[in-house]
Design a protein around this motif. Structure first.
Motif, PDB file in Angstrom:
ATOM      1  N   PRO A   9       0.813  -1.220   0.000  1.00 52.23           N
ATOM      2  CA  PRO A   9       0.000   0.000   0.000  1.00 52.23           C
ATOM      3  C   PRO A   9       0.850   1.276   0.000  1.00 52.23           C
ATOM      4  N   LEU A  10       1.984   1.229   0.688  1.00 49.77           N
ATOM      5  CA  LEU A  10       2.854   2.413   0.693  1.00 49.77           C
ATOM      6  C   LEU A  10       3.459   2.656  -0.688  1.00 49.77           C
ATOM      7  N   MET A  11       3.867   1.589  -1.370  1.00 46.75           N
ATOM      8  CA  MET A  11       4.404   1.747  -2.721  1.00 46.75           C
ATOM      9  C   MET A  11       3.333   2.281  -3.676  1.00 46.75           C
ATOM     10  N   ALA A  12       2.107   1.821  -3.537  1.00 42.79           N
ATOM     11  CA  ALA A  12       1.021   2.322  -4.380  1.00 42.79           C
ATOM     12  C   ALA A  12       0.800   3.810  -4.130  1.00 42.79           C
ATOM     13  N   GLU A  13       0.820   4.212  -2.873  1.00 43.43           N
ATOM     14  CA  GLU A  13       0.653   5.622  -2.543  1.00 43.43           C
ATOM     15  C   GLU A  13       1.816   6.451  -3.089  1.00 43.43           C
ATOM     16  N   LEU A  14       3.033   5.941  -2.962  1.00 43.64           N
ATOM     17  CA  LEU A  14       4.207   6.639  -3.477  1.00 43.64           C
ATOM     18  C   LEU A  14       4.097   6.813  -4.992  1.00 43.64           C
ATOM     19  N   LEU A  15       3.704   5.782  -5.686  1.00 42.67           N
ATOM     20  CA  LEU A  15       3.567   5.854  -7.137  1.00 42.67           C
ATOM     21  C   LEU A  15       2.485   6.856  -7.537  1.00 42.67           C
ATOM     22  N   GLU A  16       1.346   6.798  -6.902  1.00 47.99           N
ATOM     23  CA  GLU A  16       0.264   7.739  -7.201  1.00 47.99           C
ATOM     24  C   GLU A  16       0.703   9.175  -6.958  1.00 47.99           C
ATOM     25  N   ASP A  17       1.401   9.399  -5.859  1.00 50.30           N
ATOM     26  CA  ASP A  17       1.880  10.733  -5.502  1.00 50.30           C
ATOM     27  C   ASP A  17       2.891  11.234  -6.530  1.00 50.30           C
ATOM     28  N   LYS A  18       3.820  10.382  -6.913  1.00 49.53           N
ATOM     29  CA  LYS A  18       4.868  10.757  -7.872  1.00 49.53           C
ATOM     30  C   LYS A  18       4.277  11.042  -9.242  1.00 49.53           C
ATOM     31  N   ILE A  19       3.330  10.241  -9.679  1.00 47.89           N
ATOM     32  CA  ILE A  19       2.701  10.459 -10.986  1.00 47.89           C
ATOM     33  C   ILE A  19       1.883  11.751 -10.979  1.00 47.89           C
ATOM     34  N   ALA A  20       1.132  11.976  -9.927  1.00 45.21           N
ATOM     35  CA  ALA A  20       0.285  13.159  -9.856  1.00 45.21           C
ATOM     36  C   ALA A  20       1.102  14.445  -9.826  1.00 45.21           C
ATOM     37  N   GLU A  21       2.204  14.423  -9.110  1.00 44.88           N
ATOM     38  CA  GLU A  21       2.999  15.642  -8.931  1.00 44.88           C
ATOM     39  C   GLU A  21       4.192  15.739  -9.875  1.00 44.88           C
ATOM     40  N   GLY A  22       4.642  14.618 -10.413  1.00 44.90           N
ATOM     41  CA  GLY A  22       5.787  14.630 -11.304  1.00 44.90           C
ATOM     42  C   GLY A  22       7.125  14.797 -10.606  1.00 44.90           C
ATOM     43  N   LYS A  23       7.100  14.706  -9.301  1.00 44.71           N
ATOM     44  CA  LYS A  23       8.332  14.835  -8.515  1.00 44.71           C
ATOM     45  C   LYS A  23       8.129  14.148  -7.178  1.00 44.71           C
ATOM     46  N   PHE A  24       9.201  14.069  -6.397  1.00 45.64           N
ATOM     47  CA  PHE A  24       9.090  13.517  -5.050  1.00 45.64           C
ATOM     48  C   PHE A  24       8.559  14.614  -4.134  1.00 45.64           C
ATOM     49  N   THR A  25       7.347  14.425  -3.642  1.00 42.39           N
ATOM     50  CA  THR A  25       6.738  15.396  -2.735  1.00 42.39           C
ATOM     51  C   THR A  25       7.180  15.096  -1.297  1.00 42.39           C
ATOM     52  N   GLN A  26       6.778  15.952  -0.393  1.00 41.69           N
ATOM     53  CA  GLN A  26       7.083  15.717   1.018  1.00 41.69           C
ATOM     54  C   GLN A  26       6.499  14.388   1.483  1.00 41.69           C
ATOM     55  N   ARG A  27       5.268  14.092   1.075  1.00 39.15           N
ATOM     56  CA  ARG A  27       4.655  12.809   1.461  1.00 39.15           C
ATOM     57  C   ARG A  27       5.407  11.649   0.829  1.00 39.15           C
TER      58      ARG A  27
END
Length: 106
Positions: A9-27
């Protein structure tokens, strides 16, 4: 992260976050740190750390992240997917620290 079952679940969240923002966000960085903290305390990582240091020393954070995704997508079984994340995530965190100072242990 206290349990290996939390990786997916953490990897899925990381992937969704990275795709949505196009970068590594704070989350995203928080997730990387959480997984890397867990991984570094496993015997599996400790036994294979030296090999990873050799493989990932020249890669960028983006390249290491893409490599993790390739390993996850192409894993024939769930255990291979999880093992890849455990083996590689600490090196992604280290590269983020070296290149941007973004990943911190706080």
């Amino acid at each position: 992260m206290k349990d290996i079952n939390e990786i997916n679940p953490l990897m899925a969240e990381l992937l969704e976050d990275k795709i949505a923002e196009g970068k590594f966000t704070q989350r995203g960085i928080e997730i990387i740190n959480e997984i890397a903290d867990y991984a570094e305390n496993t015997e599996f990582f400790k036994e294979n750390k030296q090999q990873g240091e050799t493989i990932f020393e020249l890669g960028s954070a983006e390249n290491i992240f893409n490599y993790i995704l390739e390993r996850v997508v192409n894993a024939p079984f769930g255990i291979y997917r999880t093992a890849s994340v455990i083996l590689i995530m600490p090196f992604l965190r280290q590269k983020l620290k070296e290149t941007t100072g973004a990943a911190n242990d706080e």
